[in-house]
Design an enzyme around this catalytic site. Structure first.
Site, PDB file in Angstrom:
ATOM      1  N   GLU A   1       7.293 -14.518   6.375  1.00  0.00           N
ATOM      2  CA  GLU A   1       6.021 -13.869   5.530  1.00  0.00           C
ATOM      3  C   GLU A   1       5.868 -12.802   6.205  1.00  0.00           C
ATOM      4  OE1 GLU A   1       4.947 -13.963   2.785  1.00  0.00           O
ATOM      5  OE2 GLU A   1       2.998 -14.893   2.138  1.00  0.00           O
TER       6      GLU A   1
ATOM      7  N   THR B   1       3.239  -5.883  -0.355  1.00  0.00           N
ATOM      8  CA  THR B   1       2.358  -6.557  -0.039  1.00  0.00           C
ATOM      9  C   THR B   1       1.871  -5.219   1.714  1.00  0.00           C
ATOM     10  OG1 THR B   1       3.293  -8.147  -0.264  1.00  0.00           O
ATOM     11  CG2 THR B   1       1.190  -8.093   1.576  1.00  0.00           C
TER      12      THR B   1
END
Length: 307
Positions: free
Chosen positions: A128, A180
């Site tokens: 991530e 993101t």
């Protein structure tokens, strides 16, 4: 040669008010992954999809996770990973988390299940970080634990699995991209105390509602006064879809992760299906292709496929 096949589910992060701390797994869409344990130390990444993702391990979300596991164990073995992504990158449905979590769980299975779920979250968070620039576990945790999870802390890792209410999830993914990293950059660095207090109340109410199966409380708590007002401007027709979903009987919902996907929770499948039809219609009217998914909350997360 030892190998393992996985179905790795999409996830909905934040659950409106729980930025970076709440998430839930859903059944569809899901990625398909196959990992093989190699006798030599190289990491090999192969993609069966057409998203053009990097296959150099240090630049690949799954590859980074496997490199960290290899380093942690001083492992002489390597891994070959074949990924068929059905969760589109940039969808807001946990695409990068699926690759990272799937790599961690698959490697653990091949190595004899030597890690706890918390340790798997730790390794997956490196993926991530590569994808978004931040180590966050709100997608990773429900992918690995299943159901709905609360990330009390990511350092040290403290994951609290919550109750899984008998609710239906409708998710629409309009085919526009919201990265993101970009969606994080537009967030306010400072917020008003009164907004923070309101948000804390919503988060506490949502967790209490989930634990008590109190659908009314869940609906009243699905409100975000900090992140959604900023991020929603990136998503075409967001306000219209949310308003019409509530009119059709949804408990509530909002942006899935950083968007552009939108999710809604409903008590009945009939309501969830009507919301799905409406979502598709709204995007058809403005000539934006969209994919809509209806499922229950996925209580088990990643599924290991037995041959």
């Amino acid at each position: 040669m030892k190998k393992v096949k996985l179905q790795v589910p999409a996830t909905v992060a934040n659950l409106v008010c729980g930025f970076d701390i709440l998430g839930m797994a859903i059944h569809e869409p899901f990625d398909e992954m196959e990992l093989k344990l190699l006798e030599t130390p190289q990491i090999i990444i192969k993609h069966k999809d057409n998203f053009g993702l990097p296959e150099e391990p240090s630049n690949n979300v799954a590859g980074v996770v496997l490199l960290k596991i290899q380093e942690h164990l001083n492992l002489k073995n390597g891994f070959e990973v074949t990924i068929n992504k059905k969760i589109k990158p940039g969808s807001g449905l946990g695409s990068s988390a699926a690759s990272a979590a799937g790599a961690a769980v698959g490697a653990n299975e091949l190595l004899g299940n030597i890690f706890t779920k918390e340790e798997l979250v730790y390794f997956a968070m490196f993926g991530e970080e590569l994808a978004s620039g931040v180590k966050h576990a709100d997608n990773i945790a429900p992918c690995i634990f299943g159901g709905i999870t609360l990330v009390k802390s990511s350092n040290p890792i403290d994951i609290i699995p919550l109750n899984t209410p008998d609710l239906f999830v409708t998710a629409v993914h309009p085919q526009v991209e919201v990265k993101t990293s970009d969606a994080r950059q537009i967030l306010k660095k400072n917020i008003l105390l009164k907004d923070a207090i309101e948000q804390w109340g919503n988060i506490a109410g949502l967790v209490a509602g989930i634990q008590k199966n109190d659908f009314g409380l869940i609906g009243r708590s699905l409100n975000d006064v900090i992140v959604e007002p900023v991020r929603s401007i990136l998503i075409p027709k967001f306000n219209e879809i949310k308003e019409k979903s509530l009119q059709l009987g949804a408990l509530g919902g909002g942006i899935s992760g950083s968007g552009p996907s939108i999710f809604m929770l409903s008590e009945k499948e009939e309501i969830s299906n009507k919301i799905a039809e409406m979502m598709k219609s709204v995007y058809d009217e403005i000539y934006i292709e969209s994919f809509v998914y209806v499922s229950k909350i996925n209580p088990s997360g990643i599924k290991i496929i037995k041959d």
